[in-house]
Design a protein around this motif. Structure first.
Motif, mmCIF file in Angstrom:
data_model
loop_
_atom_site.group_PDB
_atom_site.id
_atom_site.type_symbol
_atom_site.label_atom_id
_atom_site.label_comp_id
_atom_site.label_asym_id
_atom_site.label_seq_id
_atom_site.Cartn_x
_atom_site.Cartn_y
_atom_site.Cartn_z
ATOM 1 N N UNK A 255 0.813 -1.213 0.000
ATOM 2 C CA UNK A 255 0.000 0.000 0.000
ATOM 3 C C UNK A 255 0.848 1.265 0.000
ATOM 4 N N UNK A 256 1.917 1.270 0.801
ATOM 5 C CA UNK A 256 2.753 2.451 0.923
ATOM 6 C C UNK A 256 4.095 2.069 1.529
ATOM 7 N N UNK A 257 4.951 3.077 1.715
ATOM 8 C CA UNK A 257 6.295 2.830 2.242
ATOM 9 C C UNK A 257 6.281 2.300 3.667
ATOM 10 N N UNK A 258 5.306 2.707 4.463
ATOM 11 C CA UNK A 258 5.249 2.211 5.834
ATOM 12 C C UNK A 258 5.015 0.701 5.859
ATOM 13 N N UNK A 259 4.184 0.215 4.962
ATOM 14 C CA UNK A 259 3.956 -1.222 4.857
ATOM 15 C C UNK A 259 5.246 -1.926 4.465
ATOM 16 N N UNK A 260 5.979 -1.357 3.517
ATOM 17 C CA UNK A 260 7.244 -1.950 3.086
ATOM 18 C C UNK A 260 8.226 -2.037 4.248
ATOM 19 N N UNK A 261 8.362 -0.952 4.994
ATOM 20 C CA UNK A 261 9.323 -0.915 6.106
ATOM 21 C C UNK A 261 8.926 -1.874 7.225
ATOM 22 N N UNK A 262 7.655 -1.849 7.614
ATOM 23 C CA UNK A 262 7.204 -2.740 8.685
ATOM 24 C C UNK A 262 7.342 -4.205 8.271
ATOM 25 N N UNK A 263 6.961 -4.515 7.031
ATOM 26 C CA UNK A 263 7.057 -5.892 6.554
ATOM 27 C C UNK A 263 8.507 -6.363 6.520
ATOM 28 N N UNK A 485 9.625 8.609 -1.296
ATOM 29 C CA UNK A 485 8.393 8.519 -0.505
ATOM 30 C C UNK A 485 7.268 9.402 -1.035
ATOM 31 N N UNK A 486 7.399 9.867 -2.278
ATOM 32 C CA UNK A 486 6.404 10.799 -2.811
ATOM 33 C C UNK A 486 5.004 10.190 -2.838
ATOM 34 N N UNK A 487 4.904 8.952 -3.283
ATOM 35 C CA UNK A 487 3.595 8.306 -3.362
ATOM 36 C C UNK A 487 2.951 8.191 -1.976
ATOM 37 N N UNK A 488 3.762 7.870 -0.968
ATOM 38 C CA UNK A 488 3.246 7.754 0.403
ATOM 39 C C UNK A 488 2.827 9.119 0.943
ATOM 40 N N UNK A 489 3.614 10.144 0.667
ATOM 41 C CA UNK A 489 3.251 11.493 1.103
ATOM 42 C C UNK A 489 1.949 11.946 0.447
ATOM 43 N N UNK A 498 -2.424 10.827 10.684
ATOM 44 C CA UNK A 498 -2.194 9.425 10.359
ATOM 45 C C UNK A 498 -0.757 9.200 9.879
ATOM 46 N N UNK A 499 -0.217 10.175 9.137
ATOM 47 C CA UNK A 499 1.163 10.088 8.657
ATOM 48 C C UNK A 499 2.130 10.029 9.840
ATOM 49 N N UNK A 500 1.945 10.904 10.807
ATOM 50 C CA UNK A 500 2.791 10.918 11.994
ATOM 51 C C UNK A 500 2.627 9.621 12.782
ATOM 52 N N UNK A 501 1.389 9.149 12.888
ATOM 53 C CA UNK A 501 1.096 7.913 13.606
ATOM 54 C C UNK A 501 1.826 6.727 12.973
ATOM 55 N N UNK A 502 1.795 6.635 11.646
ATOM 56 C CA UNK A 502 2.463 5.545 10.943
ATOM 57 C C UNK A 502 3.980 5.627 11.121
ATOM 58 N N UNK A 503 4.495 6.833 11.081
ATOM 59 C CA UNK A 503 5.937 7.020 11.270
ATOM 60 C C UNK A 503 6.371 6.539 12.651
ATOM 61 N N UNK A 504 5.631 6.937 13.676
ATOM 62 C CA UNK A 504 5.981 6.562 15.049
ATOM 63 C C UNK A 504 5.844 5.062 15.283
ATOM 64 N N UNK A 505 4.804 4.461 14.723
ATOM 65 C CA UNK A 505 4.615 3.018 14.921
ATOM 66 C C UNK A 505 5.713 2.219 14.220
#
Length: 532
Positions: A255-263, A485-489, A498-505
């Motif tokens: 879905x986005x970069x946060x998913x990539x990083x967490x995965x 990270x343009x697509x995620x932004x 939500x962006x800040x929340x995803x970053x912190x998690x």
């Protein structure tokens, strides 16, 4: 039919059912190729983990560990770094450019001729690498299921065709995630039983060490490989996995970069823990039964003799799942290469989305026929191809990807010379040293290291002899102006909270996983160091 066989077939039918079920999500070509970027953290973690825990993990390398001792499996530990590089370095860059396949980048950066060369090398590498695993595993599993080798190969090809033809990337990623259940059973339940029944860590660190101290040497008790070989294998795994299509392109469905990083974080933590526990269990079994033949069937023996039939059946299903997860990924990307990267880009008209989807499925059928023919005939040449197929991505794709990402003046001449010359040099060196044994590499290093350096050399010289066209220099500037990270932004442009929340998690997950890793591996290192 035994309990183990029943469970084996139940899991196989579950995977088939899932592959058929997710076909309802395939409405357009983007669904087929990258799930329309709907992959969650769970799904991307599952598919990365399944791609990592291949048939080699449960068969070939397990056999080496059983025969030679635990430290020999350290050669695969650097592959977690390769997986990290594939997802966060290669994959994120491809994502930022909207690529659906790796040759999409070659077309975008260097044009059609480079894309054709790269795609052909990719198809050869994918088919060779996949077929050897499929044929070797077919021999192992035919004895367990009671089917002939030929029937086993046909069964696997049919299942792969269901995945590739109906569900596309949806089927591959969803079934990969389901298959992880069997990997957990095999590595974190069956293997610890082997450790416990053998007498615990004391047996594998003291008893077996006293039997042969070389069991705890980096080169192994039987192989007794020089340090250059061990280092070479480490480098090979990192380079190979960084450019492996079935890893790098996994991120394209996220879905986005946060998913990539967490995965990526979850995959690295789980895979290293699972591999460590599994190989310690494999070696512990040597104290229980030092005469398993062939040694690559050690997990089969563990599943049949150490646990109840239900857990044993799931363990055997884990072998089957490892084969299917590796093969389905390779199978589908080879089909993509045929349909999207060769055929679609060679015709002179714009295709409708329906035509693209139809072509993608035809590509899967062609690959299925090729794999079926080679799988049934078992030509000797395929085993040779399989031996160096994985390294093809390190010597022919990695230098080009790195240069394409970072060097403005790389030219078509340099890229094509690098791809063809790198691949050719590795095949020749491998045959001369490994197959024909005409000479040995210095310090036992793997030929891939020499060939990667040669590939970079050809890339540089070719680009200096014939400079890049101004069009592609401007293309480089255009590509590099796009933030990773343009697509995620953009996705969170109206949801700053939500962006800040995803970053912190994501940050908390990275810290927590690091702490768990330090505690787990620190404990094992201390225990082993005190006893060996």
């Amino acid at each position: 039919m035994s309990t183990i066989q029943v469970i084996f077939w139940i899991f196989l039918l579950l995977y088939i059912g899932a592959g058929i079920y997710v076909s309802k999500y395939i409405k357009k070509s983007k669904d087929f190729y990258v799930m329309s970027n709907r992959g969650t953290t769970l799904l991307i973690t599952g598919t990365l983990l399944a791609s990592y825990m291949s048939a080699s993990t449960f068969l070939g390398i397990a056999g080496i560990t059983y025969t030679n001792g635990p430290p020999i499996f350290l050669i695969v530990f650097t592959s977690w770094l390769g997986m990290c590089m594939a997802a966060l370095y290669t994959g994120r860059r491809l994502r930022s450019l909207g690529c659906e396949t790796m040759p999409d980048f070659l077309e975008m950066r260097f044009g059609g001729s480079v894309r054709i060369v790269g795609t052909i090398i990719m198809i050869v590498g994918l088919v060779g690498y996949g077929l050897v695993q499929l044929m070797g595993a077919g021999l192992v599993l035919s004895a367990i299921t009671g089917l002939s080798y030929e029937a086993m190969i046909i069964t696997f090809i049919v299942v792969l065709l269901i995945f590739g033809l109906l569900g596309g990337m949806w089927a591959v990623i969803v079934t990969d995630t389901m298959m992880c259940v069997t990997f957990v059973i095999a590595t974190l339940i069956i293997a610890p039983v082997g450790i416990a029944k053998s007498g615990g860590l004391q047996v594998i660190t003291e008893t077996l060490y006293n039997e042969n101290p070389l069991y705890w040497s980096a080169g192994g008790a039987v192989l007794q490989a020089p340090i250059g070989w061990t280092i070479g294998q480490m480098v090979l795994w990192v380079l190979f996995m960084t450019a492996a299509p079935w890893l790098a392109t996994r991120t394209l469905s996220a879905k986005n970069d946060f998913v990539v990083m967490k995965a990526t974080i979850w995959s690295i933590l789980l895979s290293t823990v699972m591999v460590t526990v599994f190989y310690l269990g494999v070696f512990a079994v040597r104290a229980l039964n030092p005469s398993i033949t062939p040694p690559d069937q050690v997990l089969v023996w563990m599943s049949q003799n150490l646990v109840n039939p239900i857990l044993g059946g799931i363990g055997i299903a884990g072998i089957m799942a490892a084969i299917l997860s590796t093969s389905s990924t390779i199978f589908i990307y080879a089909g993509f290469a045929l349909s999207k990267d060769l055929y679609e880009r060679s015709i002179k008209r714009t295709l409708s989305d329906k035509e693209k989807l139809s072509n993608a499925r035809i590509g899967q059928i062609i690959i299925a026929v090729i794999m079926l023919v080679f799988g049934l005939t078992q030509p000797v040449s395929i085993y040779w191809i399989g031996a160096w197929a994985g390294a093809l991505f390190a010597v022919s794709w990695l230098p080009v990807l790195v240069a394409g990402f970072h060097w403005k003046n790389v030219s078509k001449t340099g890229v094509i010379s690098s791809m063809i010359g790198g691949a050719t040099s590795y095949i020749l060196l491998y045959q001369l040293t490994n197959s024909w044994a005409l000479f040995q590499m210095p310090l036992g290093i793997d030929p891939v290291i020499v060939s990667v350096m040669f590939s970079f050399f050809l890339l540089y010289v070719g680009s200096k002899l014939r400079r890049a066209d101004e069009f592609y220099q401007k293309k480089f500037a255009s590509i590099n102006s796009i933030p990773l990270n343009q697509d995620t932004l953009d996705q969170f442009s109206s949801q700053r909270f939500e962006l800040v929340k995803q970053y912190k998690s994501t940050k908390r997950l990275a810290i927590a996983s690091s702490i768990v890793a330090v505690i787990f591996f620190g404990y094992l290192i201390i225990q082993i160091a005190l006893k060996v």
